[in-house]
Design a protein around this motif. Structure first.
Motif, PDB file in Angstrom:
ATOM      1  N   PRO A   1      23.663  -8.689 -14.441  1.00  0.00           N
ATOM      2  CA  PRO A   1      24.517  -9.882 -14.428  1.00  0.00           C
ATOM      3  C   PRO A   1      25.982  -9.629 -14.743  1.00  0.00           C
ATOM      4  N   LYS A   2      26.281  -8.640 -15.601  1.00  0.00           N
ATOM      5  CA  LYS A   2      27.673  -8.500 -16.048  1.00  0.00           C
ATOM      6  C   LYS A   2      28.574  -7.806 -15.028  1.00  0.00           C
ATOM      7  N   LEU A   3      27.996  -7.255 -13.953  1.00  0.00           N
ATOM      8  CA  LEU A   3      28.815  -6.591 -12.931  1.00  0.00           C
ATOM      9  C   LEU A   3      28.755  -7.372 -11.616  1.00  0.00           C
ATOM     10  N   TYR A   4      29.723  -7.127 -10.729  1.00  0.00           N
ATOM     11  CA  TYR A   4      29.705  -7.797  -9.420  1.00  0.00           C
ATOM     12  C   TYR A   4      28.361  -7.567  -8.718  1.00  0.00           C
ATOM     13  N   GLY A   5      28.026  -8.514  -7.853  1.00  0.00           N
ATOM     14  CA  GLY A   5      26.713  -8.566  -7.209  1.00  0.00           C
ATOM     15  C   GLY A   5      26.283  -7.332  -6.448  1.00  0.00           C
ATOM     16  N   TRP A   6      27.221  -6.533  -5.946  1.00  0.00           N
ATOM     17  CA  TRP A   6      26.767  -5.380  -5.162  1.00  0.00           C
ATOM     18  C   TRP A   6      26.044  -4.346  -6.019  1.00  0.00           C
ATOM     19  N   LYS A   7      26.181  -4.449  -7.347  1.00  0.00           N
ATOM     20  CA  LYS A   7      25.452  -3.553  -8.250  1.00  0.00           C
ATOM     21  C   LYS A   7      23.994  -4.004  -8.413  1.00  0.00           C
ATOM     22  N   SER A   8      23.692  -5.255  -8.063  1.00  0.00           N
ATOM     23  CA  SER A   8      22.329  -5.794  -8.176  1.00  0.00           C
ATOM     24  C   SER A   8      21.562  -5.480  -6.896  1.00  0.00           C
ATOM     25  N   ALA A   9      21.122  -4.233  -6.778  1.00  0.00           N
ATOM     26  CA  ALA A   9      20.516  -3.734  -5.537  1.00  0.00           C
ATOM     27  C   ALA A   9      19.233  -4.469  -5.185  1.00  0.00           C
ATOM     28  N   LYS A  10      19.215  -5.018  -3.957  1.00  0.00           N
ATOM     29  CA  LYS A  10      18.001  -5.646  -3.443  1.00  0.00           C
ATOM     30  C   LYS A  10      17.067  -4.546  -2.919  1.00  0.00           C
ATOM     31  N   TRP A  11      15.772  -4.816  -2.882  1.00  0.00           N
ATOM     32  CA  TRP A  11      14.755  -3.870  -2.369  1.00  0.00           C
ATOM     33  C   TRP A  11      14.835  -2.522  -3.072  1.00  0.00           C
ATOM     34  N   VAL A  12      14.991  -2.585  -4.383  1.00  0.00           N
ATOM     35  CA  VAL A  12      15.179  -1.358  -5.175  1.00  0.00           C
ATOM     36  C   VAL A  12      13.901  -0.506  -5.153  1.00  0.00           C
ATOM     37  N   ARG A  13      14.097   0.816  -5.050  1.00  0.00           N
ATOM     38  CA  ARG A  13      12.949   1.741  -4.949  1.00  0.00           C
ATOM     39  C   ARG A  13      13.015   2.917  -5.908  1.00  0.00           C
ATOM     40  N   GLY A  14      14.169   3.103  -6.564  1.00  0.00           N
ATOM     41  CA  GLY A  14      14.195   4.248  -7.461  1.00  0.00           C
ATOM     42  C   GLY A  14      15.481   4.407  -8.229  1.00  0.00           C
TER      43      GLY A  14
ATOM     44  N   ALA B   1       0.823  -1.215   0.000  1.00  0.00           N
ATOM     45  CA  ALA B   1       0.000   0.000   0.000  1.00  0.00           C
ATOM     46  C   ALA B   1       0.856   1.264   0.000  1.00  0.00           C
ATOM     47  N   THR B   2       2.057   1.171   0.572  1.00  0.00           N
ATOM     48  CA  THR B   2       2.882   2.387   0.679  1.00  0.00           C
ATOM     49  C   THR B   2       4.120   2.340  -0.222  1.00  0.00           C
ATOM     50  N   TRP B   3       4.461   1.159  -0.752  1.00  0.00           N
ATOM     51  CA  TRP B   3       5.640   1.003  -1.609  1.00  0.00           C
ATOM     52  C   TRP B   3       5.511   1.909  -2.837  1.00  0.00           C
ATOM     53  N   ASP B   4       6.589   2.523  -3.233  1.00  0.00           N
ATOM     54  CA  ASP B   4       6.589   3.249  -4.503  1.00  0.00           C
ATOM     55  C   ASP B   4       7.948   3.132  -5.185  1.00  0.00           C
ATOM     56  N   PHE B   5       7.953   3.459  -6.465  1.00  0.00           N
ATOM     57  CA  PHE B   5       9.176   3.417  -7.250  1.00  0.00           C
ATOM     58  C   PHE B   5       9.287   4.766  -7.961  1.00  0.00           C
ATOM     59  N   CYS B   6      10.368   5.495  -7.667  1.00  0.00           N
ATOM     60  CA  CYS B   6      10.483   6.865  -8.167  1.00  0.00           C
ATOM     61  C   CYS B   6      11.696   7.032  -9.070  1.00  0.00           C
ATOM     62  N   THR B   7      11.535   7.855 -10.090  1.00  0.00           N
ATOM     63  CA  THR B   7      12.689   8.255 -10.896  1.00  0.00           C
ATOM     64  C   THR B   7      12.848   9.768 -10.766  1.00  0.00           C
TER      65      THR B   7
ATOM     66  N   LEU C   1       5.637   5.360  -9.265  1.00  0.00           N
ATOM     67  CA  LEU C   1       4.757   4.227  -9.546  1.00  0.00           C
ATOM     68  C   LEU C   1       4.405   3.502  -8.255  1.00  0.00           C
ATOM     69  N   THR C   2       3.136   3.133  -8.113  1.00  0.00           N
ATOM     70  CA  THR C   2       2.726   2.300  -6.974  1.00  0.00           C
ATOM     71  C   THR C   2       3.095   0.851  -7.296  1.00  0.00           C
ATOM     72  N   TRP C   3       2.956  -0.036  -6.316  1.00  0.00           N
ATOM     73  CA  TRP C   3       3.248  -1.451  -6.519  1.00  0.00           C
ATOM     74  C   TRP C   3       2.372  -2.017  -7.638  1.00  0.00           C
ATOM     75  N   ASP C   4       1.068  -1.703  -7.613  1.00  0.00           N
ATOM     76  CA  ASP C   4       0.160  -2.218  -8.638  1.00  0.00           C
ATOM     77  C   ASP C   4       0.535  -1.707 -10.027  1.00  0.00           C
ATOM     78  N   GLU C   5       0.936  -0.447 -10.096  1.00  0.00           N
ATOM     79  CA  GLU C   5       1.342   0.109 -11.400  1.00  0.00           C
ATOM     80  C   GLU C   5       2.627  -0.551 -11.900  1.00  0.00           C
ATOM     81  N   PHE C   6       3.562  -0.784 -10.993  1.00  0.00           N
ATOM     82  CA  PHE C   6       4.831  -1.400 -11.384  1.00  0.00           C
ATOM     83  C   PHE C   6       4.592  -2.805 -11.951  1.00  0.00           C
ATOM     84  N   LEU C   7       3.681  -3.538 -11.318  1.00  0.00           N
ATOM     85  CA  LEU C   7       3.403  -4.920 -11.755  1.00  0.00           C
ATOM     86  C   LEU C   7       2.751  -4.987 -13.130  1.00  0.00           C
TER      87      LEU C   7
END
Ligand SMILES: Nc1nc2c(c(=O)[nH]1)N[C@H]1C(S)=C(S)[C@@H](COP(=O)(O)O)O[C@H]1N2
Ligand SMILES: [Mo]
Length: 205
Positions: free
Chosen positions: A160-173, A47-53, A63-69
């Protein structure tokens, strides 16, 4: 128990990956999937998750969670290399291609780098041109299962082509920039780019 112990199986895989040219220098193969991150696993609330640029874009998004999906989907099978020297092979990721978000937000021509923002203040910097490659996605699933919270669920970036720390978990924006800017590990001595094939582990490499 089979004929091979888990470790012999691991060594066989490692030998095969080396043979196929898929084991970057200084890496070892793992059959398990280690969990590695700084700070706590964040709570998810759809309900509160969002993704911003933000930054150098024509259309800043929230974007809300529903919009992102509702964004288009893709599937990518790729190897994953952590700077702490483990490599996990043939990960099957399902999610939203980076390109789909880019098409919506429309970066300006001056945008050359992206600072990827995640929960708990985690961030990592990546050149925009690398993010536009077809193998980069916002993953919702791994090997057919929804991402668990400790592996970045419900949504993580996968580069995939970069070391794992570039693959951000819980990405939000995403913040689009006219130059490179250090993220969390990069401020703590990790390499600005992080190519596992060139062993770009630390900023001195
Ligand atoms: N938000 C966030 N993402 C992160 C990290 C982190 O500390 N915070 N660690 C990174 C590192 S160093 C690696 S190797 C991978 C590990 O992913 P895994 O725990 O799913 O194996 O996540 C990356 N993404
Ligand atoms: Mo890592």
């Amino acid at each position: 128990m089979g004929i091979f112990s888990n470790n012999s199986e691991r060594k066989l895989l490692e030998a095969r990956m080396k043979e196929e040219g898929r084991l970057p220098p200084g890496q070892v193969a793992t059959l398990k999937w280690p969990v590695l991150h700084y700070a706590d696993v964040p709570e998810f609330d759809s309900a509160t998750w969002d993704f911003c640029t933000s930054g150098l874009v024509d259309a800043p998004l929230r974007l809300t969670w529903d919009e992102f999906l509702k964004l288009p989907r893709t599937e990518v099978t790729a190897d994953f290399h952590c700077v702490t020297r483990w490599s996990r092979f043939d990960n099957r990721w399902e999610g939203i291609p980076f390109q789909a978000v880019c098409n919506l937000t429309r970066p300006k021509p001056e945008a050359t780098h992206v600072l990827v923002h995640a929960s708990e203040g985690y961030a990592t910097n990546i050149p925009l041109r690398d993010l536009l490659e077809g193998s980069v996605l916002f993953a919702l699933k791994h090997d057919g299962e929804p991402l668990t919270p400790e592996h970045g669920g419900p949504l993580r970036l996968v580069v995939p082509k970069l070391y794992g720390w570039k693959s951000a978990k819980w990405v939000r924006g995403l913040e689009f920039l006219p130059h490179d800017r250090l993220g969390f590990w990069e401020q703590n001595g990790y390499h600005m780019y992080g190519d596992p094939w060139k062993e770009q582990r630390y900023d001195t490499d």
